[in-house]
Design a protein around this motif. Sequence first.
Motif, PDB file in Angstrom:
ATOM      1  N   ASP A   1       0.856  -1.181   0.000  1.00  0.00           N
ATOM      2  CA  ASP A   1       0.000   0.000   0.000  1.00  0.00           C
ATOM      3  C   ASP A   1       0.900   1.241   0.000  1.00  0.00           C
ATOM      4  OD1 ASP A   1       0.928   0.274   2.582  1.00  0.00           O
ATOM      5  OD2 ASP A   1      -0.873  -0.557   3.506  1.00  0.00           O
ATOM      6  N   SER A   2       0.325   2.373   0.312  1.00  0.00           N
ATOM      7  CA  SER A   2       1.099   3.612   0.211  1.00  0.00           C
ATOM      8  C   SER A   2       2.169   3.736   1.290  1.00  0.00           C
ATOM      9  CB  SER A   2       0.153   4.808   0.289  1.00  0.00           C
ATOM     10  OG  SER A   2      -0.497   4.796   1.541  1.00  0.00           O
TER      11      SER A   2
ATOM     12  N   LEU B   1      -5.689  10.108  -0.884  1.00  0.00           N
ATOM     13  CA  LEU B   1      -4.281   9.705  -0.876  1.00  0.00           C
ATOM     14  C   LEU B   1      -3.420  10.706  -1.651  1.00  0.00           C
ATOM     15  CD1 LEU B   1      -2.055   7.593  -0.319  1.00  0.00           C
ATOM     16  CD2 LEU B   1      -2.783   6.389  -2.368  1.00  0.00           C
TER      17      LEU B   1
ATOM     18  N   CYS C   1       6.255  11.352  -6.113  1.00  0.00           N
ATOM     19  CA  CYS C   1       5.151  10.562  -6.673  1.00  0.00           C
ATOM     20  C   CYS C   1       4.144  11.454  -7.406  1.00  0.00           C
ATOM     21  CB  CYS C   1       4.420   9.796  -5.578  1.00  0.00           C
ATOM     22  SG  CYS C   1       5.495   8.704  -4.652  1.00  0.00           S
TER      23      CYS C   1
ATOM     24  N   CYS D   1       1.014   0.956  -8.206  1.00  0.00           N
ATOM     25  CA  CYS D   1       1.361   1.967  -7.212  1.00  0.00           C
ATOM     26  C   CYS D   1       0.561   3.246  -7.457  1.00  0.00           C
ATOM     27  CB  CYS D   1       2.855   2.256  -7.286  1.00  0.00           C
ATOM     28  SG  CYS D   1       3.382   3.593  -6.219  1.00  0.00           S
ATOM     29  N   ASN D   2       0.020   3.789  -6.388  1.00  0.00           N
ATOM     30  CA  ASN D   2      -0.676   5.076  -6.497  1.00  0.00           C
ATOM     31  C   ASN D   2       0.084   6.181  -5.788  1.00  0.00           C
ATOM     32  OD1 ASN D   2      -2.893   4.112  -7.981  1.00  0.00           O
ATOM     33  ND2 ASN D   2      -3.757   3.230  -6.112  1.00  0.00           N
TER      34      ASN D   2
ATOM     35  N   VAL E   1       3.483   6.816  -2.825  1.00  0.00           N
ATOM     36  CA  VAL E   1       3.732   6.437  -1.431  1.00  0.00           C
ATOM     37  C   VAL E   1       3.642   7.658  -0.529  1.00  0.00           C
ATOM     38  CG1 VAL E   1       5.096   4.410  -2.004  1.00  0.00           C
ATOM     39  CG2 VAL E   1       6.253   6.606  -1.634  1.00  0.00           C
TER      40      VAL E   1
ATOM     41  N   ILE F   1       0.807  12.122  -0.805  1.00  0.00           N
ATOM     42  CA  ILE F   1       1.902  11.323  -1.367  1.00  0.00           C
ATOM     43  C   ILE F   1       3.154  12.182  -1.518  1.00  0.00           C
ATOM     44  CG2 ILE F   1       0.506   9.554  -2.498  1.00  0.00           C
ATOM     45  CD1 ILE F   1       0.789  11.099  -5.112  1.00  0.00           C
TER      46      ILE F   1
ATOM     47  N   ASP G   1      -5.401   2.470   4.546  1.00  0.00           N
ATOM     48  CA  ASP G   1      -5.295   3.010   3.200  1.00  0.00           C
ATOM     49  C   ASP G   1      -6.064   2.070   2.286  1.00  0.00           C
ATOM     50  OD1 ASP G   1      -4.500   3.708   0.646  1.00  0.00           O
ATOM     51  OD2 ASP G   1      -2.480   2.875   0.871  1.00  0.00           O
TER      52      ASP G   1
END
Lengths: 320, 139
Positions: free
Chosen positions: A49-50, A148, A156, A107-108, A110, A152, A130
């Motif tokens: 996850d993040s 999110l 990112c 991946c969105n 981190v 980040i 998350d």
Amino acid sequence: MKELRETVKSLLTEGKVDLVIGWEKGTMPGASTPVFIDTAEKADSLIFDSTCRNNLSVYFTKDRRELAKDDKKIGVVVKGCDSRSLVLNITEKQIDREKVTIIGVPCNGVLDMKKVTGKVDGKEILEFTDDGERVTVKGREFEQTFPLDEVISDSCVTCVRRDAVEHDLFIGEAREPGSDENAYVEVEEFEKLDSGERWARMEQEYSACIRCYACRNVCPSCYCNVCFVDQNDPQWIGKSPEITDTMIFHIIRNLHVAGRCVECGACERACPMDIKLLLLNRKVAKEVRDRFGSVTGTGLENKPAMADFKEDENQDFIMG
Amino acid sequence: MSEWEPKILAVLCNWCSYAGADLAGVSRMQYPPNIRVVRVPCSGRVDPLFILKGLQSGYDGVLVSGCHPGDCHYISGNYVARRRFAVLKPLLEFVGIEPDRVQFSWISAGEGERFAEVVSKVTEDIKKIGPAKRLVKGA
């Protein structure tokens, strides 16, 4: 998460890999820790996850490079940036492509924990969740949810290659890379300042540096046996946190990773003094892209930019 | 007080630029006496650390010179050097080092006259921007 665990389990039971490097839940809320999975049972602790901030390809270089030199077949879970590090290390012959199984995860971005704590006015966070789009933090007598995207890391925000560029397996569907047209807005803004102003800003930013070298240690591209800052015969730069020595350290580190830095932002996240380290890395990456048309770690057949040349290259910076 | 004269570090490649400097000398050409020459085997030998170390230890400017593209004694040393400088120079300017402080040129062994011109030009440029303050140790 389930799919990731099942994939890793079958890889291990089928004997396709001997070891998988991934992340598991850390001891602090909003943190993860690298984990080495060598049996199928252990795979249940894997997460993605993040909070998975570390660039795990660092485990293939530096003093841990023995890991890759064994006959072990290693699987590694990667985000987009991590996969670019792996590709770079493969092109630099640090890793044998045959011996590594690359498992891509979508991946969105981190977390930048500083942004998270900023959102809750520095209150202590006791629980963190998350769901891939929104994050929820809980503490004593408060609970907050926010997108999110707002928390980040800076690296990112402008990232256009969130999914692994090179992978053997992908959990879900890998997205195509986006356009990097606006990737360097921050650099361009800084370029507009005049020379004196730029130096003043740099001096201010880097005077916080305590020369702990965390940025170097966490970087998968920084793997010289003896780093130039540790050499004492000749001693290239002073050890004290004097601004000139600090600046030279950072300039040279950036040149050493020129055309090799994948802008994963691991250095910036590791910095205990919150220095905006990536600005210099991005400037170099922008020059490398614009001058040599090279984007680090995007193809196994590409040579690292600084190890390559063309005879008729732009040389506008050389006196006519 | 007498007028300030810049001290300039000139890193010259053995096969072309150093020989060019030699030719300028034996031809009794006039050029400013501000440069201190360091001879290196090839411009590809020039580590950016040399340049930064020079600035740190009190040089007001640095000139790096090698063989023209295609003329390298080691075939490709100057091509590799060129890529390195192509990143180094914008990076130095980015952090706030004055653009003319560090300069690069190609001078062949036959270009004694050009050597004198380049040194004059670099000296003039650096006189214009004044003594180095940024990156200088103890400044």
